[in-house]
Design a protein around this motif. Structure first.
Motif, short mmCIF file in Angstrom:
data_model
loop_
_atom_site.label_atom_id
_atom_site.label_comp_id
_atom_site.label_asym_id
_atom_site.label_seq_id
_atom_site.Cartn_x
_atom_site.Cartn_y
_atom_site.Cartn_z
N LYS A 123 0.83 -1.19 0.00
CA LYS A 123 0.00 0.00 0.00
C LYS A 123 0.87 1.25 0.00
CE LYS A 123 -4.05 -2.03 2.22
NZ LYS A 123 -5.01 -1.93 3.34
N LYS A 179 0.70 5.90 -0.59
CA LYS A 179 -0.10 7.12 -0.65
C LYS A 179 0.28 7.91 -1.90
CE LYS A 179 -0.76 7.71 4.35
NZ LYS A 179 -0.69 6.28 4.61
N ARG A 197 -8.63 3.57 -8.51
CA ARG A 197 -9.67 2.89 -7.74
C ARG A 197 -9.91 1.47 -8.27
NH1 ARG A 197 -13.02 6.91 -8.01
NH2 ARG A 197 -12.11 7.95 -6.22
N GLU A 216 -3.65 4.79 -1.97
CA GLU A 216 -4.56 5.65 -1.20
C GLU A 216 -4.36 7.09 -1.69
OE1 GLU A 216 -5.27 7.46 3.27
OE2 GLU A 216 -3.86 5.79 3.00
N ILE A 227 -4.46 10.58 -1.17
CA ILE A 227 -4.58 11.44 0.01
C ILE A 227 -4.89 12.88 -0.37
CG2 ILE A 227 -3.07 9.98 1.40
CD1 ILE A 227 -0.82 12.02 0.92
#
Length: 240
Positions: free
Chosen positions: A3, A5, A24, A31, A33
């Motif tokens: 994972k 950011k 997505r 992620e 942010i």
């Protein structure tokens, strides 16, 4: 892929939405942010939280250079942040060079396959010079041409028996040097009379007998370019 950011900088709402959808649907490890549509919005975001990846558009607010400056500043202030360019500047090759010099890890053009999971994964794994198919095709085409021209140059040097002093003489004539100026170059052992003889000798080597009449220094240099003995993109004077 672990994972991570990401901050996305894109000033076209529709394209921003499409990019978010790519992450997505295809890159769930990411992620998002924050997203920014202007340079000011971006700096506000990164001051609050530094991402692992910056996905950066080059054209912001009608300018094609803002993205390059953002890239340069980010690379200086956030050394280990991954920067991937995602741009619609599909024809501005100079801009690609500028942003790579500014520290980008790769460039994805908004054409062809667009942004893929493999592209993002490659950058996150620390690979440099990550490109998608459209830019790779251009790089390959330039590489082929470069190899072909270099081969022609080497063949001409061999076929016409061009030595170091022949090349230096021709190159400096092309740069506008007089024979007197060329004799003053560092490591040039030839005087003006010797250079005049060399010019006559080169004319005899580079031109057929029926072409030699009236050939001056300008025509001789032009012939050297035609034969690829000289490269117009690499005309640099020697130390004087």
């Amino acid at each position: 892929m672990e994972k991570f950011k990401v901050i996305i900088v894109e000033d076209v709402k529709l394209e921003l939405k499409g990019t978010e959808e790519i992450f997505r649907n295809d890159i769930p490890e990411a992620e998002i942010i924050g997203t920014a549509m202007t340079e000011a919005e971006f700096w506000t975001l990164i001051e609050k939280q530094v991402p692992d990846l910056l996905l950066l558009d080059l054209g912001l607010g009608g300018s094609t250079t803002v993205g390059v400056e953002i890239c340069r500043k980010v690379r200086k202030e956030y050394k280990y942040l991954h920067i991937l360019i995602f741009t619609g500047e599909v024809l501005n090759e100079r801009l690609w060079v500028d942003v790579l010099d500014a520290g980008a890890d790769g460039i994805i053009l908004k054409s062809g396959e667009l942004l893929t999971r493999i592209d993002v994964q490659s950058v996150m794994e620390g690979k440099r010079l990550v490109f998608n198919e459209p830019i790779l095709e251009k790089i390959l085409d330039r590489f082929k041409k470069s190899v072909f021209l270099e081969q022609r140059k080497q063949e001409a040097i061999i076929n016409f028996d061009i030595d170091e002093y022949d090349e230096r003489f021709l190159r400096h004539l092309a740069l506008g040097y007089t024979k007197e100026m060329i004799t003053g170059l560092k490591g040039m052992p030839l005087g003006v009379k010797s250079l005049e003889k060399k010019q006559i000798d080169l004319i005899q080597r580079l031109f057929k007998p029926n072409e030699r009449s009236g050939v001056n220094a300008t025509r001789l240099v032009t012939r050297a370019f035609e034969l690829r003995i000289l490269d117009i993109d690499n005309l640099e004077p020697d130390d004087e």
